[in-house]
Design a protein around this motif. Structure first.
Motif, PDB file in Angstrom:
ATOM      1  N   PRO A 236      39.212  49.374  27.343  1.00 47.03           N
ATOM      2  CA  PRO A 236      39.978  48.192  26.920  1.00 47.03           C
ATOM      3  C   PRO A 236      39.219  47.409  25.853  1.00 47.03           C
ATOM      4  O   PRO A 236      38.022  47.600  25.643  1.00 47.03           O
ATOM      5  CB  PRO A 236      40.116  47.375  28.209  1.00 47.03           C
ATOM      6  N   ASP A 237      39.941  46.497  25.211  1.00 47.08           N
ATOM      7  CA  ASP A 237      39.308  45.567  24.279  1.00 47.08           C
ATOM      8  C   ASP A 237      38.784  44.334  25.001  1.00 47.08           C
ATOM      9  O   ASP A 237      37.813  43.716  24.553  1.00 47.08           O
ATOM     10  CB  ASP A 237      40.319  45.144  23.206  1.00 47.08           C
ATOM     11  N   VAL A 238      39.459  43.985  26.114  1.00 49.72           N
ATOM     12  CA  VAL A 238      39.088  42.804  26.894  1.00 49.72           C
ATOM     13  C   VAL A 238      39.213  43.151  28.376  1.00 49.72           C
ATOM     14  O   VAL A 238      40.180  43.800  28.780  1.00 49.72           O
ATOM     15  CB  VAL A 238      39.995  41.594  26.569  1.00 49.72           C
ATOM     16  N   VAL A 239      38.236  42.715  29.167  1.00 47.43           N
ATOM     17  CA  VAL A 239      38.270  42.907  30.621  1.00 47.43           C
ATOM     18  C   VAL A 239      37.933  41.575  31.276  1.00 47.43           C
ATOM     19  O   VAL A 239      36.990  40.895  30.856  1.00 47.43           O
ATOM     20  CB  VAL A 239      37.260  43.972  31.084  1.00 47.43           C
ATOM     21  N   THR A 240      38.702  41.195  32.297  1.00 47.63           N
ATOM     22  CA  THR A 240      38.415  39.958  33.022  1.00 47.63           C
ATOM     23  C   THR A 240      37.980  40.269  34.451  1.00 47.63           C
ATOM     24  O   THR A 240      38.516  41.169  35.098  1.00 47.63           O
ATOM     25  CB  THR A 240      39.625  39.013  33.038  1.00 47.63           C
ATOM     26  N   LEU A 241      37.000  39.499  34.932  1.00 44.34           N
ATOM     27  CA  LEU A 241      36.425  39.669  36.267  1.00 44.34           C
ATOM     28  C   LEU A 241      36.289  38.323  36.953  1.00 44.34           C
ATOM     29  O   LEU A 241      36.209  37.286  36.312  1.00 44.34           O
ATOM     30  CB  LEU A 241      35.029  40.294  36.178  1.00 44.34           C
ATOM     31  N   ALA A 242      36.218  38.335  38.267  1.00 47.54           N
ATOM     32  CA  ALA A 242      35.883  37.151  39.065  1.00 47.54           C
ATOM     33  C   ALA A 242      35.707  37.626  40.508  1.00 47.54           C
ATOM     34  O   ALA A 242      34.980  38.582  40.759  1.00 47.54           O
ATOM     35  CB  ALA A 242      36.941  36.062  38.936  1.00 47.54           C
ATOM     36  N   LYS A 243      36.388  36.971  41.430  1.00 51.69           N
ATOM     37  CA  LYS A 243      36.391  37.290  42.859  1.00 51.69           C
ATOM     38  C   LYS A 243      35.084  37.887  43.360  1.00 51.69           C
ATOM     39  O   LYS A 243      34.149  37.169  43.685  1.00 51.69           O
ATOM     40  CB  LYS A 243      37.598  38.166  43.197  1.00 51.69           C
ATOM     41  N   GLY A 244      34.968  39.206  43.441  1.00 49.09           N
ATOM     42  CA  GLY A 244      33.815  39.827  44.085  1.00 49.09           C
ATOM     43  C   GLY A 244      32.539  39.853  43.280  1.00 49.09           C
ATOM     44  O   GLY A 244      31.503  40.303  43.775  1.00 49.09           O
ATOM     45  N   LEU A 245      32.567  39.365  42.048  1.00 45.58           N
ATOM     46  CA  LEU A 245      31.402  39.478  41.170  1.00 45.58           C
ATOM     47  C   LEU A 245      30.183  38.750  41.719  1.00 45.58           C
ATOM     48  O   LEU A 245      29.058  39.237  41.585  1.00 45.58           O
ATOM     49  CB  LEU A 245      31.760  38.947  39.770  1.00 45.58           C
ATOM     50  N   GLY A 246      30.383  37.586  42.330  1.00 42.88           N
ATOM     51  CA  GLY A 246      29.253  36.812  42.840  1.00 42.88           C
ATOM     52  C   GLY A 246      29.027  36.952  44.328  1.00 42.88           C
ATOM     53  O   GLY A 246      28.209  36.219  44.899  1.00 42.88           O
ATOM     54  N   GLY A 247      29.745  37.837  44.993  1.00 46.51           N
ATOM     55  CA  GLY A 247      29.557  38.050  46.422  1.00 46.51           C
ATOM     56  C   GLY A 247      29.937  36.855  47.273  1.00 46.51           C
ATOM     57  O   GLY A 247      29.559  36.769  48.442  1.00 46.51           O
ATOM     58  N   GLY A 248      30.677  35.901  46.703  1.00 50.99           N
ATOM     59  CA  GLY A 248      31.077  34.702  47.424  1.00 50.99           C
ATOM     60  C   GLY A 248      30.775  33.430  46.650  1.00 50.99           C
ATOM     61  O   GLY A 248      31.325  32.369  46.944  1.00 50.99           O
ATOM     62  N   VAL A 249      29.890  33.522  45.669  1.00 45.84           N
ATOM     63  CA  VAL A 249      29.588  32.382  44.790  1.00 45.84           C
ATOM     64  C   VAL A 249      30.564  32.433  43.616  1.00 45.84           C
ATOM     65  O   VAL A 249      30.735  33.483  42.999  1.00 45.84           O
ATOM     66  CB  VAL A 249      28.133  32.442  44.289  1.00 45.84           C
ATOM     67  N   PRO A 250      31.213  31.313  43.282  1.00 42.95           N
ATOM     68  CA  PRO A 250      32.230  31.340  42.228  1.00 42.95           C
ATOM     69  C   PRO A 250      31.657  31.709  40.858  1.00 42.95           C
ATOM     70  O   PRO A 250      30.714  31.078  40.375  1.00 42.95           O
ATOM     71  CB  PRO A 250      32.764  29.898  42.208  1.00 42.95           C
ATOM     72  N   ILE A 251      32.235  32.738  40.253  1.00 44.25           N
ATOM     73  CA  ILE A 251      31.882  33.133  38.892  1.00 44.25           C
ATOM     74  C   ILE A 251      33.001  33.990  38.334  1.00 44.25           C
ATOM     75  O   ILE A 251      33.598  34.795  39.062  1.00 44.25           O
ATOM     76  CB  ILE A 251      30.531  33.892  38.834  1.00 44.25           C
ATOM     77  N   GLY A 252      33.306  33.807  37.066  1.00 44.53           N
ATOM     78  CA  GLY A 252      34.274  34.638  36.367  1.00 44.53           C
ATOM     79  C   GLY A 252      33.662  35.113  35.069  1.00 44.53           C
ATOM     80  O   GLY A 252      32.674  34.557  34.582  1.00 44.53           O
ATOM     81  N   ALA A 253      34.261  36.162  34.483  1.00 41.07           N
ATOM     82  CA  ALA A 253      33.731  36.695  33.237  1.00 41.07           C
ATOM     83  C   ALA A 253      34.859  37.289  32.410  1.00 41.07           C
ATOM     84  O   ALA A 253      35.780  37.898  32.948  1.00 41.07           O
ATOM     85  CB  ALA A 253      32.669  37.759  33.511  1.00 41.07           C
ATOM     86  N   CYS A 254      34.758  37.107  31.107  1.00 39.25           N
ATOM     87  CA  CYS A 254      35.676  37.724  30.155  1.00 39.25           C
ATOM     88  C   CYS A 254      34.828  38.578  29.221  1.00 39.25           C
ATOM     89  O   CYS A 254      33.988  38.060  28.481  1.00 39.25           O
ATOM     90  CB  CYS A 254      36.448  36.660  29.381  1.00 39.25           C
ATOM     91  N   LEU A 255      35.035  39.891  29.274  1.00 43.13           N
ATOM     92  CA  LEU A 255      34.273  40.841  28.485  1.00 43.13           C
ATOM     93  C   LEU A 255      35.096  41.270  27.274  1.00 43.13           C
ATOM     94  O   LEU A 255      36.314  41.468  27.391  1.00 43.13           O
ATOM     95  CB  LEU A 255      33.917  42.082  29.309  1.00 43.13           C
ATOM     96  N   ALA A 256      34.449  41.443  26.140  1.00 44.53           N
ATOM     97  CA  ALA A 256      35.155  41.839  24.925  1.00 44.53           C
ATOM     98  C   ALA A 256      34.403  42.975  24.235  1.00 44.53           C
ATOM     99  O   ALA A 256      33.180  43.103  24.342  1.00 44.53           O
ATOM    100  CB  ALA A 256      35.298  40.654  23.970  1.00 44.53           C
ATOM    101  N   ALA A 257      35.167  43.792  23.514  1.00 42.98           N
ATOM    102  CA  ALA A 257      34.574  44.913  22.780  1.00 42.98           C
ATOM    103  C   ALA A 257      35.387  45.182  21.524  1.00 42.98           C
ATOM    104  O   ALA A 257      36.534  44.745  21.395  1.00 42.98           O
ATOM    105  CB  ALA A 257      34.541  46.173  23.652  1.00 42.98           C
ATOM    106  N   GLY A 258      34.776  45.935  20.615  1.00 42.76           N
ATOM    107  CA  GLY A 258      35.494  46.379  19.431  1.00 42.76           C
ATOM    108  C   GLY A 258      36.083  45.240  18.632  1.00 42.76           C
ATOM    109  O   GLY A 258      35.410  44.263  18.307  1.00 42.76           O
ATOM    110  N   LYS A 259      37.387  45.345  18.370  1.00 47.90           N
ATOM    111  CA  LYS A 259      38.039  44.334  17.533  1.00 47.90           C
ATOM    112  C   LYS A 259      38.181  42.980  18.212  1.00 47.90           C
ATOM    113  O   LYS A 259      38.506  41.986  17.557  1.00 47.90           O
ATOM    114  CB  LYS A 259      39.409  44.843  17.074  1.00 47.90           C
TER     115      LYS A 259
END
Length: 391
Positions: A236-259
């Motif tokens: 993908p060009d963009v991937v979004t994450l949250a929920k299980g990323l911090g094992g219970g501590v709130p965190i989200g992420a937006c990953l980008a690549a290419g264009k």
């Protein structure tokens, strides 16, 4: 409770502590947790490595502004980019914020391409969040009702229908991106076909659209790979994450690549709390434990055990439409509304969820054992069987 805003239909229990895949309520009753805080408690409860890392970081530095460098944030960005094959990462606090960042990124990309009113293709039964933009991208009229006017710029198509998106491509010159949940959680644990994903990437590449994969619920190893899109070997060009990323501590992420990479500059987006030392330490530790304990492979093995066990327990049972999922993201679809199963499961010491009215959703911790899987099958199989026999 009297001063809490009434935004949740809360169940009549409260938990005091947990250990592994089990939680204990304030009355001392134990429950097998097959929900993991809705795919959040990746390592279960009270994992000693995660607890120690969070405690140590809390004793050093909880928070500092993104006006300064944060070493743990840089380390986590490098790790996520490596695991996902992406180029850069923006950190926030939740899934809807990650999706907001993705929507803003797509619109900004569109304007850079000379599109005055950028549009994003979204899917039926999608759930991307409850902020105004993510709510507008979501396909749930019940959630949207009363919040109109919604944000414009979204074009909805059926899930897994590539031809419908091709038709949009022929008729709408404003489209700049497609937003896809690889596995729809709230929509009923629906899985994007591999051929659909690959065809969608080819179409996005052809049209110079961004392909945005919402992995807020299915990412961070839940499907047996780090990211759900890896089952189809797409990028993908963009991937979004949250929920299980911090094992219970709130965190989200937006990953980008290419264009999609390199578009945001200082002042274009931000977050006060996003990627602070505590949250990024929790995420780095969660990822390390997944690697050290082989939890990706375990998610596949234990997920198969649960699905196969339920299929055996419910074989020939009238009313079971489908048992589906990937890894430890599982849905049991019935032919009738089954929300009452949630309370019935509580009585049996089991935490489950019902989504899309008719789908029992299971999201156990990635640490779930084979014995716990068999216990889940035993309790849930009997519960669903009794429910279908009497309703």
């Amino acid at each position: 409770m009297s001063h809490l805003m009434n935004t949740y239909a809360r169940l009549p229990i409260a938990f005091s502590h947990g250990d592994g895949s089990w939680v204990t309520d304030t009355e001392g009753k134990c429950y097998l947790d097959a929900l993991a805080g809705i795919a959040v408690s990746t390592l279960g409860h009270n994992h000693p490595v995660l607890v120690a890392a969070i405690a140590a970081q809390a004793g050093r530095l909880l928070h500092c502004s993104n006006l300064y460098r944060i070493p743990q944030q840089e380390q986590l960005a490098d790790k996520l980019a490596e695991l996902a094959g992406m180029d850069e990462v923006f950190f926030c606090n939740s899934g809807c914020e990650a999706n907001e960042a993705a929507i803003k990124l797509a619109r900004f990309y569109g304007h850079q391409q000379g599109v005055e009113r950028p549009a994003i293709v979204v899917m039926e039964k999608a759930f991307h969040g409850r902020t105004m933009a993510t709510l507008s991208a979501t396909a749930n009229r019940k959630a949207q009702a009363g919040f109109e006017p919604l944000v414009s710029g979204f074009v909805r198509v059926p899930y897994n229908d590539l031809e419908a998106i091709r038709a949009i491509a022929r008729s709408n010159q404003n489209v700049v991106a497609v937003m896809l949940e690889i596995v729809q959680g709230e929509g009923g644990v629906n899985i994007a076909d591999v051929d659909f994903q690959r065809g969608l990437q080819a179409l996005c590449d052809e049209k110079s659209w961004l392909l945005i994969c919402d992995e807020v619920q299915c990412g961070t190893g839940r499907t047996g790979t780090w990211f759900g899109f890896q089952h189809a070997a797409i990028r993908p060009d963009v991937v979004t994450l949250a929920k299980g990323l911090g094992g219970g501590v709130p965190i989200g992420a937006c990953l980008a690549a290419g264009k999609a990479a390199g578009l945001f500059k200082p002042g274009k987006h931000g977050s006060t709390f996003g990627g602070n030392p505590l949250a990024t330490t929790a995420a780095l530790t969660t990822i390390a434990v997944i690697e050290d304990e082989g939890l990706l492979d375990k998610a596949v093995v234990v997920g198969d055990l649960i699905r196969e066990g339920l299929a055996q327990a419910l074989v020939g049972q009238s009313g079971v439409v489908d048992i589906r999922g990937q890894g430890l993201m599982i849905g049991v679809e019935l032919d009738r509304p089954c929300g009452e199963l949630v309370n019935q499961a509580l009585a049996l010491g089991l935490l489950i969820n019902v989504t899309d009215d008719k789908v029992v959703r299971l999201l156990p911790p990635l640490t779930f054992s084979a014995d716990e899987a068999r216990e889940l099958v035993s309790r849930l199989g009997a519960l669903i069987g009794d429910f279908l026999a009497t309703r």
